[in-house]
Design a protein around this motif. Structure first.
Motif, PDB file in Angstrom:
ATOM      1  N   LYS A 263       0.970  -1.259   0.090  1.00  0.00           N
ATOM      2  CA  LYS A 263       0.186   0.069   0.155  1.00  0.00           C
ATOM      3  C   LYS A 263       0.922   1.156  -0.077  1.00  0.00           C
ATOM      4  CE  LYS A 263      -4.170  -2.054   2.253  1.00  0.00           C
ATOM      5  NZ  LYS A 263      -4.849  -2.395   3.415  1.00  0.00           N
ATOM      6  N   LEU A 264       1.995   1.163   0.750  1.00  0.00           N
ATOM      7  CA  LEU A 264       2.900   2.362   0.930  1.00  0.00           C
ATOM      8  C   LEU A 264       3.749   2.493  -0.654  1.00  0.00           C
ATOM      9  CD1 LEU A 264       4.595   2.024   4.221  1.00  0.00           C
ATOM     10  CD2 LEU A 264       3.015   3.884   3.672  1.00  0.00           C
ATOM     11  N   ALA A 265       4.057   1.654  -1.211  1.00  0.00           N
ATOM     12  CA  ALA A 265       4.460   1.360  -2.650  1.00  0.00           C
ATOM     13  C   ALA A 265       3.456   2.166  -3.524  1.00  0.00           C
ATOM     14  CB  ALA A 265       5.025   0.075  -2.768  1.00  0.00           C
ATOM     15  N   THR A 266       2.366   1.765  -3.236  1.00  0.00           N
ATOM     16  CA  THR A 266       1.305   2.285  -4.245  1.00  0.00           C
ATOM     17  C   THR A 266       1.225   3.748  -4.090  1.00  0.00           C
ATOM     18  OG1 THR A 266       0.347   0.036  -4.329  1.00  0.00           O
ATOM     19  CG2 THR A 266      -1.086   2.038  -5.128  1.00  0.00           C
ATOM     20  N   ILE A 267       1.118   4.426  -2.960  1.00  0.00           N
ATOM     21  CA  ILE A 267       1.005   5.558  -2.753  1.00  0.00           C
ATOM     22  C   ILE A 267       2.112   6.265  -3.114  1.00  0.00           C
ATOM     23  CG2 ILE A 267       1.304   7.368  -0.930  1.00  0.00           C
ATOM     24  CD1 ILE A 267      -0.165   5.368   1.037  1.00  0.00           C
ATOM     25  N   PHE A 268       3.437   5.853  -3.074  1.00  0.00           N
ATOM     26  CA  PHE A 268       4.698   6.570  -3.648  1.00  0.00           C
ATOM     27  C   PHE A 268       4.492   6.487  -5.380  1.00  0.00           C
ATOM     28  CE2 PHE A 268       6.528   5.845   0.157  1.00  0.00           C
ATOM     29  CZ  PHE A 268       6.996   6.823   0.406  1.00  0.00           C
ATOM     30  N   LEU A 269       3.993   5.297  -5.891  1.00  0.00           N
ATOM     31  CA  LEU A 269       3.747   5.139  -7.212  1.00  0.00           C
ATOM     32  C   LEU A 269       2.801   6.133  -7.841  1.00  0.00           C
ATOM     33  CD1 LEU A 269       4.431   3.214  -9.544  1.00  0.00           C
ATOM     34  CD2 LEU A 269       2.415   2.003  -8.947  1.00  0.00           C
ATOM     35  N   ILE A 270       1.777   6.280  -6.972  1.00  0.00           N
ATOM     36  CA  ILE A 270       0.701   7.425  -7.470  1.00  0.00           C
ATOM     37  C   ILE A 270       1.361   8.824  -7.474  1.00  0.00           C
ATOM     38  CG2 ILE A 270      -1.479   8.855  -6.886  1.00  0.00           C
ATOM     39  CD1 ILE A 270      -2.374   5.944  -5.745  1.00  0.00           C
ATOM     40  N   ILE A 271       2.071   9.106  -6.420  1.00  0.00           N
ATOM     41  CA  ILE A 271       2.961  10.474  -6.397  1.00  0.00           C
ATOM     42  C   ILE A 271       3.818  10.718  -7.481  1.00  0.00           C
ATOM     43  CG2 ILE A 271       4.352  11.965  -5.197  1.00  0.00           C
ATOM     44  CD1 ILE A 271       2.908  10.587  -2.594  1.00  0.00           C
ATOM     45  N   ILE A 272       4.685   9.725  -7.700  1.00  0.00           N
ATOM     46  CA  ILE A 272       5.659   9.886  -8.768  1.00  0.00           C
ATOM     47  C   ILE A 272       5.312   9.417 -10.301  1.00  0.00           C
ATOM     48  CG2 ILE A 272       7.968   8.954  -9.639  1.00  0.00           C
ATOM     49  CD1 ILE A 272       8.381   8.357  -6.480  1.00  0.00           C
ATOM     50  N   GLN A 273       4.565   8.348 -10.372  1.00  0.00           N
ATOM     51  CA  GLN A 273       4.524   7.803 -11.796  1.00  0.00           C
ATOM     52  C   GLN A 273       3.493   8.453 -12.493  1.00  0.00           C
ATOM     53  OE1 GLN A 273       3.928   3.528 -11.849  1.00  0.00           O
ATOM     54  NE2 GLN A 273       5.012   3.556 -13.848  1.00  0.00           N
ATOM     55  N   ILE A 274       2.243   8.969 -11.893  1.00  0.00           N
ATOM     56  CA  ILE A 274       1.234   9.811 -12.761  1.00  0.00           C
ATOM     57  C   ILE A 274       1.545  10.928 -13.165  1.00  0.00           C
ATOM     58  CG2 ILE A 274      -0.925  10.816 -12.462  1.00  0.00           C
ATOM     59  CD1 ILE A 274      -2.045   8.608 -10.451  1.00  0.00           C
ATOM     60  N   PRO A 275       2.165  11.917 -12.432  1.00  0.00           N
ATOM     61  CA  PRO A 275       3.015  13.207 -13.016  1.00  0.00           C
ATOM     62  C   PRO A 275       3.782  12.772 -14.153  1.00  0.00           C
ATOM     63  CG  PRO A 275       2.653  13.380 -10.698  1.00  0.00           C
ATOM     64  CD  PRO A 275       2.509  11.801 -10.920  1.00  0.00           C
ATOM     65  N   PHE A 276       4.865  11.676 -14.014  1.00  0.00           N
ATOM     66  CA  PHE A 276       5.853  11.471 -14.933  1.00  0.00           C
ATOM     67  C   PHE A 276       4.801  10.702 -16.334  1.00  0.00           C
ATOM     68  CE2 PHE A 276       9.832   8.729 -15.207  1.00  0.00           C
ATOM     69  CZ  PHE A 276      10.123   9.448 -16.374  1.00  0.00           C
ATOM     70  N   PHE A 277       3.952  10.180 -16.112  1.00  0.00           N
ATOM     71  CA  PHE A 277       3.086   9.728 -17.343  1.00  0.00           C
ATOM     72  C   PHE A 277       2.417  10.856 -17.838  1.00  0.00           C
ATOM     73  CE2 PHE A 277      -0.714   7.792 -19.186  1.00  0.00           C
ATOM     74  CZ  PHE A 277      -0.296   7.057 -19.892  1.00  0.00           C
ATOM     75  N   LEU A 278       2.070  11.753 -17.280  1.00  0.00           N
ATOM     76  CA  LEU A 278       1.360  12.899 -17.854  1.00  0.00           C
ATOM     77  C   LEU A 278       2.386  13.752 -18.673  1.00  0.00           C
ATOM     78  CD1 LEU A 278      -1.073  14.234 -15.009  1.00  0.00           C
ATOM     79  CD2 LEU A 278      -1.750  13.028 -17.354  1.00  0.00           C
ATOM     80  N   HIS A 279       3.475  13.880 -18.067  1.00  0.00           N
ATOM     81  CA  HIS A 279       4.576  14.519 -18.674  1.00  0.00           C
ATOM     82  C   HIS A 279       4.859  13.900 -20.198  1.00  0.00           C
ATOM     83  CE1 HIS A 279       8.450  15.963 -19.587  1.00  0.00           C
ATOM     84  NE2 HIS A 279       9.151  14.681 -19.451  1.00  0.00           N
ATOM     85  N   CYS A 280       5.123  12.773 -20.218  1.00  0.00           N
ATOM     86  CA  CYS A 280       5.516  11.790 -21.354  1.00  0.00           C
ATOM     87  C   CYS A 280       4.225  11.976 -22.428  1.00  0.00           C
ATOM     88  CB  CYS A 280       5.552  10.398 -20.878  1.00  0.00           C
ATOM     89  SG  CYS A 280       7.034  10.108 -19.988  1.00  0.00           S
ATOM     90  N   LEU A 281       3.089  12.048 -21.816  1.00  0.00           N
ATOM     91  CA  LEU A 281       1.917  12.323 -22.720  1.00  0.00           C
ATOM     92  C   LEU A 281       1.807  13.842 -23.391  1.00  0.00           C
ATOM     93  CD1 LEU A 281      -1.170  10.854 -20.956  1.00  0.00           C
ATOM     94  CD2 LEU A 281       0.023   9.888 -22.660  1.00  0.00           C
TER      95      LEU A 281
END
Length: 365
Positions: free
Chosen positions: A219-237
């Motif tokens: 669950k903690l890893a998922t929280i960090f994933l949301i914080i880091i990977q969603i903005p990163f994906f939006l940047h790539c998009l």
């Protein structure tokens, strides 16, 4: 010699996507490892037992109104509900009951058949007198349930079912033992393919909910994933969508030097021309997205066995990143399926959709 300017060019021409995919694989491996722990196994068993207890408790709660005129039964029912509902150790003890075996006892089967018969008697009384076919069907069902052979059929079916359940359980335990001897985990729910699928539903914000982390670490890893990977994906998009739109503008007749033209709402020849080009580009992107969805729909129709309406529904829900999670193709949980379907279906659809949004935004703002 690399410098900041060269790095920026490399980053915007695909380096960001390469870094994003490395992060995707790395994060998936971490979550897979965390969810394969012994804590996960224990929590899975506890969760299944809790669902069973909640179902039984809900069943009894639904009967409270039915017995409200019978004080003795109502009080006893309340005691049972309180015991099931308020005892934190009940799921752990319930796990050991062998509840499926109990349901195949002759007394339980007979009581169940009697209960179903009484329900059909009630249904018959509730039917309109003009509903002749319904009342005849209810009568036939009641007579069938009153026969002794009906209970025997239920019991025999239950025995066969339990025999298969026991055989499947032994087979599962045998495979689990073999995997443990080879140093592999028993559960395949959080294999690397499962984890890749899960993390892809996080960064695409689809969130089907077909698999969710149970352990505290997951669950903690998922929280960090949301914080880091969603903005990163939006940047790539965003970088890819900007590149696609510039390319469309050049093809359709607007040079990149006109990026800073006056407001599109201003009635000038340049703004009208740019509006027309932007609408043409929007039509091109919409056509590409439609073709992409049709190809994906044909693939899912051929591989899933779903009806056409289910396939159409799934494609629109997936493309819109809504992700109800009521239907999910099984191949998305495999390693090859998770990688290929994201690279060929999910991510391209997100890119085209984002490019359409960026393109239409100046026209509606």
């Amino acid at each position: 010699m690399w410098n900041y300017q060269r790095f920026c060019v490399f980053w915007r021409r695909g380096g960001n996507w390469a870094a994003f995919f490395l992060l995707w694989f790395f994060a998936s491996a971490i979550i897979s490892a965390l969810e394969h722990s012994e804590q996960n196994k224990e929590l899975n068993l506890e969760e299944e037992s809790k669902r069973d207890v909640d179902w039984i408790t809900g069943f009894f709660k639904a009967k409270v109104e039915h017995f409200k005129n019978n004080t003795k039964v109502a009080n006893q029912l309340e005691r049972i509900i309180n015991l099931m509902d308020e005892s934190p150790d009940m799921p752990r003890l319930w796990r050991e009951t062998g509840f499926e075996v109990v349901w195949n006892k002759p007394q339980i089967i007979k009581t169940y058949v009697e209960f179903v018969k009484e329900e059909f008697l009630r249904i018959k009384e509730d039917l309109d007198k003009d509903d002749i076919s319904g009342r005849e069907l209810a009568d036939t069902t009641i007579k069938l349930l009153a026969e002794d052979d009906t209970a025997s059929v239920f019991r025999k079916s239950g025995e066969d079912h339990m025999k298969k359940v026991v055989e499947d359980r032994k087979e599962k335990e045998k495979k689990c033992l073999e995997k443990r001897n080879e140093g592999q985990p028993c559960e395949e729910r959080w294999s690397f393919g499962h984890s890749l699928h899960f993390t892809s539903t996080v960064f695409t914000t689809t969130g089907y909910g077909g698999a969710t982390p149970i352990t505290a670490g997951g669950k903690l890893a998922t929280i960090f994933l949301i914080i880091i990977q969603i903005p990163f994906f939006l940047h790539c998009l965003a970088t890819t969508a900007a590149h696609i739109n510039r390319m469309l503008d050049n093809i359709l007749g607007i040079s990149s030097k006109h990026d800073d033209l006056e407001d599109l709402t201003t009635e000038t020849a340049n703004s009208r021309q740019r509006q027309l080009v932007m609408l043409k580009g929007l039509l091109v992107l919409a056509s590409v997205l439609l073709i992409h969805m049709v190809v994906a729909a044909v693939y899912h129709f051929c591989t899933t066995g779903w009806s056409f309406s289910d396939v159409l529904y799934f494609e629109f829900v997936r493309t819109a990143s809504v992700g109800f999670g009521d239907i999910i193709p099984e191949d998305e949980y495999t390693l090859a399926g998770a990688i290929l379907k994201n690279l060929l279906i999910n991510i391209p659809a997100q890119i085209v959709t984002f490019a359409m949004f960026v393109r239409v935004l100046p026209l509606i703002s």
